[in-house]
Design a protein around this motif. Sequence first.
Motif, PDB file in Angstrom:
ATOM      1  N   ALA A   1      -4.727 -11.873 -14.044  1.00  0.00           N
ATOM      2  CA  ALA A   1      -5.492 -12.755 -15.076  1.00  0.00           C
ATOM      3  C   ALA A   1      -3.982 -13.399 -15.634  1.00  0.00           C
ATOM      4  N   PRO A   2      -4.275 -14.510 -16.345  1.00  0.00           N
ATOM      5  CA  PRO A   2      -3.310 -15.129 -17.194  1.00  0.00           C
ATOM      6  C   PRO A   2      -2.726 -14.088 -18.565  1.00  0.00           C
ATOM      7  N   PRO A   3      -1.980 -14.256 -19.002  1.00  0.00           N
ATOM      8  CA  PRO A   3      -1.096 -15.442 -19.301  1.00  0.00           C
ATOM      9  C   PRO A   3      -0.280 -15.751 -18.343  1.00  0.00           C
ATOM     10  N   LYS A   4       0.420 -16.935 -18.194  1.00  0.00           N
ATOM     11  CA  LYS A   4       1.611 -17.355 -17.610  1.00  0.00           C
ATOM     12  C   LYS A   4       2.720 -16.823 -18.482  1.00  0.00           C
ATOM     13  N   LEU A   5       3.560 -16.218 -18.390  1.00  0.00           N
ATOM     14  CA  LEU A   5       4.422 -15.542 -18.928  1.00  0.00           C
ATOM     15  C   LEU A   5       5.943 -16.081 -18.558  1.00  0.00           C
ATOM     16  N   THR A   6       6.675 -16.443 -19.749  1.00  0.00           N
ATOM     17  CA  THR A   6       8.190 -17.005 -19.707  1.00  0.00           C
ATOM     18  C   THR A   6       8.686 -16.023 -20.858  1.00  0.00           C
ATOM     19  N   ILE A   7       9.968 -16.052 -20.529  1.00  0.00           N
ATOM     20  CA  ILE A   7      10.706 -15.239 -21.568  1.00  0.00           C
ATOM     21  C   ILE A   7      11.986 -16.032 -21.813  1.00  0.00           C
ATOM     22  N   ASN A   8      12.421 -16.493 -23.157  1.00  0.00           N
ATOM     23  CA  ASN A   8      13.368 -17.100 -23.414  1.00  0.00           C
ATOM     24  C   ASN A   8      14.819 -16.172 -23.648  1.00  0.00           C
ATOM     25  N   VAL A   9      15.886 -16.399 -23.120  1.00  0.00           N
ATOM     26  CA  VAL A   9      16.995 -15.827 -23.463  1.00  0.00           C
ATOM     27  C   VAL A   9      17.977 -16.664 -23.989  1.00  0.00           C
ATOM     28  N   LEU A  10      18.663 -16.497 -25.173  1.00  0.00           N
ATOM     29  CA  LEU A  10      19.704 -17.703 -25.831  1.00  0.00           C
ATOM     30  C   LEU A  10      20.970 -17.418 -24.956  1.00  0.00           C
ATOM     31  N   TYR A  11      21.730 -18.411 -24.531  1.00  0.00           N
ATOM     32  CA  TYR A  11      23.148 -18.336 -24.258  1.00  0.00           C
ATOM     33  C   TYR A  11      23.895 -18.278 -25.454  1.00  0.00           C
ATOM     34  N   ASP A  12      24.956 -17.891 -25.368  1.00  0.00           N
ATOM     35  CA  ASP A  12      25.967 -17.981 -26.606  1.00  0.00           C
ATOM     36  C   ASP A  12      26.687 -19.574 -26.199  1.00  0.00           C
ATOM     37  N   GLN A  13      26.261 -20.580 -27.132  1.00  0.00           N
ATOM     38  CA  GLN A  13      26.384 -21.838 -26.803  1.00  0.00           C
ATOM     39  C   GLN A  13      27.898 -22.382 -26.586  1.00  0.00           C
ATOM     40  N   PRO A  14      28.933 -21.477 -27.219  1.00  0.00           N
ATOM     41  CA  PRO A  14      30.165 -21.977 -26.988  1.00  0.00           C
ATOM     42  C   PRO A  14      30.686 -21.386 -25.486  1.00  0.00           C
ATOM     43  N   LYS A  15      30.162 -20.354 -25.115  1.00  0.00           N
ATOM     44  CA  LYS A  15      30.460 -19.757 -23.704  1.00  0.00           C
ATOM     45  C   LYS A  15      29.345 -19.965 -22.855  1.00  0.00           C
ATOM     46  N   LYS A  16      28.635 -21.067 -23.105  1.00  0.00           N
ATOM     47  CA  LYS A  16      27.551 -21.086 -22.001  1.00  0.00           C
ATOM     48  C   LYS A  16      27.834 -21.222 -20.430  1.00  0.00           C
ATOM     49  N   ASP A  17      28.988 -22.020 -20.475  1.00  0.00           N
ATOM     50  CA  ASP A  17      29.562 -22.000 -18.988  1.00  0.00           C
ATOM     51  C   ASP A  17      30.521 -21.277 -18.405  1.00  0.00           C
ATOM     52  N   HIS A  18      30.733 -20.091 -19.111  1.00  0.00           N
ATOM     53  CA  HIS A  18      31.613 -19.097 -18.789  1.00  0.00           C
ATOM     54  C   HIS A  18      30.817 -17.842 -17.797  1.00  0.00           C
ATOM     55  N   PRO A  19      31.621 -17.583 -16.777  1.00  0.00           N
ATOM     56  CA  PRO A  19      31.165 -16.459 -15.823  1.00  0.00           C
ATOM     57  C   PRO A  19      30.277 -15.208 -16.720  1.00  0.00           C
ATOM     58  N   GLU A  20      31.310 -14.984 -17.603  1.00  0.00           N
ATOM     59  CA  GLU A  20      30.536 -13.675 -18.132  1.00  0.00           C
ATOM     60  C   GLU A  20      29.396 -13.738 -19.068  1.00  0.00           C
ATOM     61  N   GLU A  21      29.120 -14.892 -19.551  1.00  0.00           N
ATOM     62  CA  GLU A  21      28.030 -15.256 -20.134  1.00  0.00           C
ATOM     63  C   GLU A  21      26.959 -15.351 -19.570  1.00  0.00           C
ATOM     64  N   ILE A  22      27.106 -16.194 -18.236  1.00  0.00           N
ATOM     65  CA  ILE A  22      25.963 -16.338 -17.278  1.00  0.00           C
ATOM     66  C   ILE A  22      25.429 -14.975 -16.682  1.00  0.00           C
ATOM     67  N   ALA A  23      26.555 -13.989 -16.339  1.00  0.00           N
ATOM     68  CA  ALA A  23      26.262 -12.803 -15.819  1.00  0.00           C
ATOM     69  C   ALA A  23      25.477 -12.073 -17.007  1.00  0.00           C
ATOM     70  N   ARG A  24      25.865 -12.140 -18.361  1.00  0.00           N
ATOM     71  CA  ARG A  24      25.086 -11.424 -19.168  1.00  0.00           C
ATOM     72  C   ARG A  24      23.479 -11.822 -19.452  1.00  0.00           C
ATOM     73  N   VAL A  25      23.222 -12.904 -19.292  1.00  0.00           N
ATOM     74  CA  VAL A  25      22.132 -13.659 -19.253  1.00  0.00           C
ATOM     75  C   VAL A  25      21.234 -13.222 -18.047  1.00  0.00           C
ATOM     76  N   ASN A  26      22.110 -13.311 -17.146  1.00  0.00           N
ATOM     77  CA  ASN A  26      21.277 -12.897 -15.603  1.00  0.00           C
ATOM     78  C   ASN A  26      20.868 -11.394 -15.688  1.00  0.00           C
ATOM     79  N   LEU A  27      21.742 -10.432 -16.081  1.00  0.00           N
ATOM     80  CA  LEU A  27      21.367  -8.961 -15.981  1.00  0.00           C
ATOM     81  C   LEU A  27      20.391  -8.906 -16.940  1.00  0.00           C
ATOM     82  N   VAL A  28      20.166  -9.502 -18.302  1.00  0.00           N
ATOM     83  CA  VAL A  28      18.784  -9.301 -19.011  1.00  0.00           C
ATOM     84  C   VAL A  28      17.513  -9.933 -18.352  1.00  0.00           C
TER      85      VAL A  28
END
Length: 176
Positions: A146-173
Amino acid sequence: IMEAFVELINACNFRCTFCPQTTLKRKQRPMDFELATKIVGDLADMGHHHPIRVHLLGEPLLYPRFFDFVEAVHDKGQRIFLLTNGSRFTEETIEGIFRVGVDELLISLNTPEEKLYNEQRGTSMPYDKYMDGIGRMVHESVVRTAPPKLTINVLYDQPKKDHPEEIARVNLVVNE
């Protein structure tokens, strides 16, 4: 009308450092239920057909008649989009979300690590309890059809959003 926001309650149980909630001067209180359902009826009469978003600067699951409101929304042929900080996911609340058929659910998991949570959320709720509730909600969303359609927001650290470490952190979560 492309988007309609109904702020059922302007109170929140968190005091996040990144939210303007902490600077507001207005009295924190729930919206009158009759007014909330009148707004939904007015939107339906105007031909509104997008999910009604129940959030803004409050935690909607603090609203005393949240599940009654969802039923009233559906009774008017409308859909509901719940954005929540995820702190209220008890067994009873999760069951209520599925019982009334919340159509879309977005969990604002902006502080997915304990250190960030403790630094930025401004709550006495223990991190483990918070994450356990979110984990239960995600689990139920996966095992039920059944519903709901579920989405989860995770914020990037904006100054680091293109750094591999930040991408890896968010992907891990996200993968966890």
